[in-house]
Design a protein around this motif. Structure first.
Motif, PDB file in Angstrom:
ATOM      1  N   ALA A 128       3.034  39.546  62.792  1.00 17.37           N
ATOM      2  CA  ALA A 128       2.436  38.317  62.268  1.00 17.37           C
ATOM      3  C   ALA A 128       2.411  38.402  60.748  1.00 17.37           C
ATOM      4  O   ALA A 128       2.377  39.497  60.175  1.00 17.37           O
ATOM      5  CB  ALA A 128       1.029  38.104  62.813  1.00 17.37           C
ATOM      6  N   VAL A 129       2.429  37.240  60.101  1.00 18.03           N
ATOM      7  CA  VAL A 129       2.374  37.163  58.649  1.00 18.03           C
ATOM      8  C   VAL A 129       1.201  36.275  58.255  1.00 18.03           C
ATOM      9  O   VAL A 129       1.124  35.108  58.657  1.00 18.03           O
ATOM     10  CB  VAL A 129       3.688  36.594  58.069  1.00 18.03           C
ATOM     11  CG1 VAL A 129       3.582  36.474  56.544  1.00 18.03           C
ATOM     12  CG2 VAL A 129       4.869  37.462  58.441  1.00 18.03           C
ATOM     13  N   LEU A 130       0.290  36.838  57.495  1.00 11.13           N
ATOM     14  CA  LEU A 130      -0.866  36.104  56.980  1.00 11.13           C
ATOM     15  C   LEU A 130      -0.638  35.820  55.501  1.00 11.13           C
ATOM     16  O   LEU A 130      -0.249  36.721  54.745  1.00 11.13           O
ATOM     17  CB  LEU A 130      -2.155  36.902  57.181  1.00 11.13           C
ATOM     18  CG  LEU A 130      -2.430  37.420  58.594  1.00 11.13           C
ATOM     19  CD1 LEU A 130      -3.780  38.124  58.646  1.00 11.13           C
ATOM     20  CD2 LEU A 130      -2.377  36.291  59.607  1.00 11.13           C
ATOM     21  N   ILE A 131      -0.896  34.587  55.086  1.00 11.11           N
ATOM     22  CA  ILE A 131      -0.547  34.139  53.737  1.00 11.11           C
ATOM     23  C   ILE A 131      -1.766  33.518  53.071  1.00 11.11           C
ATOM     24  O   ILE A 131      -2.528  32.766  53.703  1.00 11.11           O
ATOM     25  CB  ILE A 131       0.600  33.110  53.785  1.00 11.11           C
ATOM     26  CG1 ILE A 131       1.803  33.685  54.542  1.00 11.11           C
ATOM     27  CG2 ILE A 131       1.017  32.689  52.383  1.00 11.11           C
ATOM     28  CD1 ILE A 131       2.873  32.664  54.852  1.00 11.11           C
ATOM     29  N   GLU A 132      -1.941  33.813  51.815  1.00  8.80           N
ATOM     30  CA  GLU A 132      -3.017  33.185  51.048  1.00  8.80           C
ATOM     31  C   GLU A 132      -2.747  31.685  50.946  1.00  8.80           C
ATOM     32  O   GLU A 132      -1.715  31.258  50.420  1.00  8.80           O
ATOM     33  CB  GLU A 132      -3.103  33.802  49.654  1.00  8.80           C
ATOM     34  CG  GLU A 132      -4.200  33.197  48.787  1.00  8.80           C
ATOM     35  CD  GLU A 132      -4.210  33.765  47.389  1.00  8.80           C
ATOM     36  OE1 GLU A 132      -4.729  33.084  46.484  1.00  8.80           O
ATOM     37  OE2 GLU A 132      -3.692  34.884  47.188  1.00  8.80           O
ATOM     38  N   VAL A 156       8.130  34.739  64.099  1.00  7.48           N
ATOM     39  CA  VAL A 156       6.872  35.461  63.949  1.00  7.48           C
ATOM     40  C   VAL A 156       5.769  34.481  63.553  1.00  7.48           C
ATOM     41  O   VAL A 156       5.994  33.625  62.690  1.00  7.48           O
ATOM     42  CB  VAL A 156       7.018  36.572  62.889  1.00  7.48           C
ATOM     43  CG1 VAL A 156       5.677  37.232  62.601  1.00  7.48           C
ATOM     44  CG2 VAL A 156       8.027  37.602  63.344  1.00  7.48           C
ATOM     45  N   PRO A 157       4.584  34.563  64.167  1.00  5.61           N
ATOM     46  CA  PRO A 157       3.492  33.655  63.776  1.00  5.61           C
ATOM     47  C   PRO A 157       3.132  33.815  62.299  1.00  5.61           C
ATOM     48  O   PRO A 157       3.073  34.928  61.783  1.00  5.61           O
ATOM     49  CB  PRO A 157       2.329  34.093  64.679  1.00  5.61           C
ATOM     50  CG  PRO A 157       2.973  34.783  65.830  1.00  5.61           C
ATOM     51  CD  PRO A 157       4.197  35.449  65.278  1.00  5.61           C
ATOM     52  N   LEU A 171     -12.449  38.131  57.121  1.00  5.36           N
ATOM     53  CA  LEU A 171     -12.782  37.670  58.475  1.00  5.36           C
ATOM     54  C   LEU A 171     -11.526  37.206  59.215  1.00  5.36           C
ATOM     55  O   LEU A 171     -11.364  37.466  60.414  1.00  5.36           O
ATOM     56  CB  LEU A 171     -13.800  36.530  58.390  1.00  5.36           C
ATOM     57  CG  LEU A 171     -15.221  36.918  57.933  1.00  5.36           C
ATOM     58  CD1 LEU A 171     -16.078  35.662  57.766  1.00  5.36           C
ATOM     59  CD2 LEU A 171     -15.871  37.867  58.934  1.00  5.36           C
ATOM     60  N   GLN A 172     -10.641  36.511  58.524  1.00  2.00           N
ATOM     61  CA  GLN A 172      -9.413  36.063  59.150  1.00  2.00           C
ATOM     62  C   GLN A 172      -8.503  37.230  59.519  1.00  2.00           C
ATOM     63  O   GLN A 172      -7.831  37.208  60.563  1.00  2.00           O
ATOM     64  CB  GLN A 172      -8.672  35.098  58.211  1.00  2.00           C
ATOM     65  CG  GLN A 172      -9.393  33.798  57.939  1.00  2.00           C
ATOM     66  CD  GLN A 172      -9.595  32.967  59.192  1.00  2.00           C
ATOM     67  OE1 GLN A 172     -10.660  33.024  59.807  1.00  2.00           O
ATOM     68  NE2 GLN A 172      -8.577  32.239  59.603  1.00  2.00           N
ATOM     69  N   GLU A 225      -5.774  40.106  67.701  1.00  2.00           N
ATOM     70  CA  GLU A 225      -4.676  39.477  68.422  1.00  2.00           C
ATOM     71  C   GLU A 225      -3.374  40.258  68.293  1.00  2.00           C
ATOM     72  O   GLU A 225      -2.629  40.406  69.274  1.00  2.00           O
ATOM     73  CB  GLU A 225      -4.480  38.060  67.903  1.00  2.00           C
ATOM     74  CG  GLU A 225      -3.447  37.247  68.651  1.00  2.00           C
ATOM     75  CD  GLU A 225      -3.374  35.801  68.176  1.00  2.00           C
ATOM     76  OE1 GLU A 225      -2.480  35.073  68.658  1.00  2.00           O
ATOM     77  OE2 GLU A 225      -4.213  35.395  67.335  1.00  2.00           O
ATOM     78  N   PHE A 226      -3.096  40.802  67.093  1.00  2.00           N
ATOM     79  CA  PHE A 226      -1.799  41.443  66.860  1.00  2.00           C
ATOM     80  C   PHE A 226      -1.906  42.931  66.563  1.00  2.00           C
ATOM     81  O   PHE A 226      -0.888  43.601  66.404  1.00  2.00           O
ATOM     82  CB  PHE A 226      -1.083  40.763  65.680  1.00  2.00           C
ATOM     83  CG  PHE A 226      -0.898  39.285  65.840  1.00  2.00           C
ATOM     84  CD1 PHE A 226       0.037  38.785  66.733  1.00  2.00           C
ATOM     85  CD2 PHE A 226      -1.666  38.389  65.117  1.00  2.00           C
ATOM     86  CE1 PHE A 226       0.213  37.415  66.885  1.00  2.00           C
ATOM     87  CE2 PHE A 226      -1.502  37.024  65.266  1.00  2.00           C
ATOM     88  CZ  PHE A 226      -0.561  36.532  66.154  1.00  2.00           C
ATOM     89  N   GLY A 227      -3.107  43.456  66.450  1.00  3.89           N
ATOM     90  CA  GLY A 227      -3.245  44.834  66.032  1.00  3.89           C
ATOM     91  C   GLY A 227      -3.002  44.970  64.539  1.00  3.89           C
ATOM     92  O   GLY A 227      -3.108  44.006  63.772  1.00  3.89           O
ATOM     93  N   ASP A 228      -2.642  46.170  64.119  1.00  7.06           N
ATOM     94  CA  ASP A 228      -2.398  46.404  62.698  1.00  7.06           C
ATOM     95  C   ASP A 228      -0.987  46.043  62.263  1.00  7.06           C
ATOM     96  O   ASP A 228      -0.661  46.123  61.081  1.00  7.06           O
ATOM     97  CB  ASP A 228      -2.652  47.877  62.368  1.00  7.06           C
ATOM     98  CG  ASP A 228      -4.137  48.202  62.308  1.00  7.06           C
ATOM     99  OD1 ASP A 228      -4.925  47.248  62.169  1.00  7.06           O
ATOM    100  OD2 ASP A 228      -4.495  49.388  62.398  1.00  7.06           O
TER     101      ASP A 228
END
Length: 798
Positions: free
Chosen positions: A35-39, A96-97, A225-226, A233-236
């Protein structure tokens, strides 16, 4: 696949940094996260798939606005070289989410309202403290040289790192340490740049704490928190792309309760979000996350160039200068590249940067001139690339209708300013004109009307066009008036008519309704116009209102609009002006008299159009107006500037003979008239850009009267009338002033004898010279396309 043993992969970046964007792509390729988390604002998660659409072309921006207040908005711009855009595209390409994890826009927009209040209060306090204290405050805010560690001082992390490294320019430091050293080989560690940048930010956070960015604590708590939610959900095995400044805080171990406590009680505002086009020029502005760059075009080039970035850049510059008709050869390009390389070596830089390439372009291609260099900076270094968003992107109904109209009229928005000439006799150009006028009514200033260089007829319009990204906000704001451009413009015009406080505003609005093709709005506007006109007794207001109303009649003729109601109101206004003007012109001071003189000119022009033969109001209106002018010309209580103007208007219309005009001038220039009043009369008669200079040139009686009066003005009064006279005669063209000087120097009544003696001004004689007149006939025939044949020797027509 790389295994994450120390938590999520944190990729600290510089917003809009091409080096960061390349490094993010390399790191994601090496790590292949789940997964990719973006600002960015999480409300935009549903918009991420649109980034894969073929019609989506950066630069673009996420636009969030308050639902009930579209004008209260925030932008999150993204360019092709933005690390966030690269991360988003990578996730979409690899299935990828991708999610945004920054503070929601609902809070950001609510904070924006508070910031506006704080800014206003702060500006007021600074104004009270005075200029000196404001300068001290600005010096503190710079923060780069203040090492006190005060948490109230807002620091720029890159500026501090650059100064620590001995650089006075953060952009240059970033180029040296990131952009010019980012070309890692196949064996290089793709995570090394992020490790080094994280260590630098940790040192800054230890020294400066939050660095004056107090609200970052709240944003970082929400991001943690996010991240925890994504870990469940995806682990590390996920990557986080965010500003490098936030990485130490996201790495920090905190409790869920502590983070939630920071978020408690945050203000909220209901928000909508969509994609909108953006431009490179606007990337230099501070945006939703406080990012801005000075050279987006240069950064875009660095990101897109596969190799030899300097050589490719110099080629772009040469192409631009050639398009502007400057002599630039391939030899110039070669020499400019060599000079840029030499400058970089002398300055100890790994590769030429923007400074070196600019210096080389100035010296080699611009021959030391900053004028063509300014063009290079504007077109290439900054640039006006305009992005595109797909039609499937969420939009208010008004925006969709505008897009349909633009497509139907083949009227694509462009970021570069350009002039557009419209011929209203064609359906397409007439439609474009109506669209632009409707948008102007709605406050969407896509185009501004300007003076046409060609025909001055009412069937032509010239517009200066430029589409700015902020206009998307104006369109969203205008959505409260209707779901289509036509209905919204109609609703806005009706509301503006009811709210108008001045009669001239209502008549101007009637004109704009005709230009915009809003027949449904005209009944309301005309009702308000009739009511206001009936109640307004101020002649100045009526005189201001009439010209726009009469112009509306002409526009209606061109566009085929029924203007009978306008004609009735215009005639009524004119009649009321005729009655009220003589008493309104009495006992005015100099300033008020000049204002009233301008009103008289405007009304005279309007009556001339209103009373044209064949128009509904042609019957007798000009005659009644000429009667009013005669009354004004003969009243001593009327200021001289007005009396002089009305005599001139009557003379030009053929309602007053030359002898009578000379008699009136002789009376006003007699010794019994105050010099100041006489000078004002002259200004009204021959001043104001009315061609009075040529009148004096060709009527020596009038010139003699002015000359005789001027030479007889007493010395003590001369200084009082001199400013008026200078204002009058300085407006004449140089040739007219020179001719008048020659005529005065020669003396009155000597024109014919002077010409005969050869000492006067060529072209003046008592009678017509047939030989000189016939000499121009062949040329006139050629210019006018006539078929008469001329004798080559005699110079006369056969």
């Amino acid at each position: 696949m790389t295994t994450f043993t120390a938590g999520p992969l944190l990729l600290g970046v510089r917003h809009h940094g091409p080096g960061s964007a390349r490094a993010v792509r390399a790191a994601l390729e090496a790590a292949t996260p789940e997964a990719v988390l973006i600002e960015g604002p999480p409300e935009a998660d549903a918009l991420i798939p649109l980034a894969a659409e073929k019609d989506m072309r950066p630069p673009v921006a996420l636009l969030a606005h308050v639902v009930d207040e579209p004008g209260h908005s925030a932008f999150w711009p993204l360019a092709e070289f933005s690390p966030e855009w690269v991360a988003m595209r990578w996730a979409l390409e690899h299935g990828v989410p991708a999610r945004f994890i920054d503070l929601p826009a609902t809070h950001t927009l609510a904070w924006g309202k508070e910031e506006e209040k704080e800014t206003a209060e702060k500006e007021k306090r600074q104004e009270e403290r005075g200029q000196e204290e404001r300068g001290q405050e600005a010096e503190k805010r710079a923060g780069a040289s203040d090492r006190s560690g005060d948490a109230d001082v807002r620091i720029d992390p890159l500026a501090v790192l650059a100064e620590t490294a001995g650089y006075d320019d953060p952009e240059r430091w970033w180029e040296d340490v990131v952009e010019h050293r980012g070309g890692a080989g196949s064996g290089a560690d793709p995570f090394a740049p992020f490790t080094a940048l994280e260590e630098a930010m940790e040192a800054l956070r230890e020294a400066y704490g939050v660095g004056g960015h107090d609200r970052d604590l709240v944003r970082e708590a929400y991001m943690r928190l996010q991240m925890r939610a994504a870990q469940r959900e995806f682990g590390d095995e996920m990557a986080v792309v965010c500003g490098a400044w936030h990485v130490p805080a996201l790495r920090q171990k905190t409790t869920v309760a502590a983070d939630r406590a920071l978020l408690k009680g945050l203000p909220k505002a209901k928000a909508d979000m969509t994609w909108v086009p953006w431009t490179h020029r606007r990337l230099s502005r501070v945006s939703g996350y406080g990012a801005g760059i000075d050279s987006p075009g240069w950064y875009g080039h660095l990101f897109a160039a596969p190799d030899r970035p300097v050589e490719r850049w110099m080629t772009k510059v040469a192409r631009l200068l050639r398009d502007e008709d400057r002599m630039v050869s391939s030899a110039h390009v070669i020499e400019a590249v060599r000079l840029a390389d030499t400058l970089a070596a002398m300055r100890g830089r790994p590769l030429p940067g923007l400074t070196e390439t600019t210096d080389a372009v100035r010296a080699v291609m611009c021959e030391g001139s900053d004028v063509p260099l300014g063009l290079v900076h504007d077109r290439l270094v900054v640039g006006d690339v305009l992005g595109e968003v797909p039609q499937s992107a969420p939009a208010v109904p008004l925006q969709r209708d505008l897009a349909r109209a633009q497509k139907r009229l083949r009227f694509k928005p462009e970021p570069m300013e350009r002039e557009l000439e419209l011929d209203l006799r064609g359906e397409t150009d007439a439609g474009r004109s109506r669209l632009l006028h409707r948008l102007r009514l709605l406050g969407v200033a896509w185009g501004e009307p300007t003076v046409s260089r060609g025909s001055t007829g009412t069937f032509r319009e010239t517009w200066r066009l430029r589409w700015e990204p902020e206009l998307s906000v104006r369109v969203a704001e205008a959505g409260v008036w209707g779901t289509t451009v036509l209905s919204a413009a109609t609703g806005k015009a009706e509301a503006d008519a009811v709210a108008a406080q001045v009669l001239a505003d209502v008549t101007a609005l009637a004109e704009r309704c005709l230009l915009a093709g809003l027949p449904d709005a005209l009944p309301v506007v005309m009702r308000v116009l009739a009511d206001r006109a009936a109640l307004d007794a101020d002649v100045g207001h009526l005189a201001q209102a009439l010209p726009a109303l009469v112009r509306s009649l002409r526009y209606g003729d061109v566009r085929g609009t029924d203007t009978h109601a306008l004609t009735d109101v215009a005639v009524g206004l004119a009649e009321r002006i005729f009655v009220g003007l003589p008493p309104a012109c009495a006992a005015l001071d100099a300033e008020a008299a000049e204002h009233m003189r301008r009103h008289v000119d405007a009304v005279h022009g309007a009556v001339g159009l209103l009373g044209e033969p064949g128009t509904p109001a042609s019957g007798g209106i000009r005659e009644r107006w000429h009667s009013v002018l005669r009354v004004l010309a003969g009243r001593d209580t009327v200021p001289g500037v007005i009396r002089g103007r009305v005599v001139r208007l009557l003379l030009d219309d053929g309602e007053l003979g030359q002898d009578e005009a000379a008699r009136l001038m002789g009376l006003v220039l007699s010794p019994g008239t105050e010099p100041g009043d006489a000078a004002a009369w002259i200004e009204g008669f021959v001043g104001g850009g009315s061609g009075g200079g040529m009148l004096l040139v060709h009527d020596e009686r009038l010139l003699g009267l002015v000359d005789a009066w001027l030479t007889g003005v007493p010395a003590e009064a001369f200084t009082d009338v001199l400013p008026l006279l200078r204002r009058t005669f300085s407006a004449y063209e140089a040739g007219v002033r020179r001719t008048l000087g020659e005529l005065v120097r020669r003396g009155p009544g000597a024109r014919g004898s002077a010409e005969a003696a050869g000492s006067g001004i060529p072209g003046f004689a008592p009678d017509l010279d047939p030989g000189r007149a016939d000499a121009v006939l062949p040329v006139l025939s050629l210019l006018l396309g006539l078929d008469e044949a001329y004798d080559d020797f005699a110079g006369v027509a056969r």
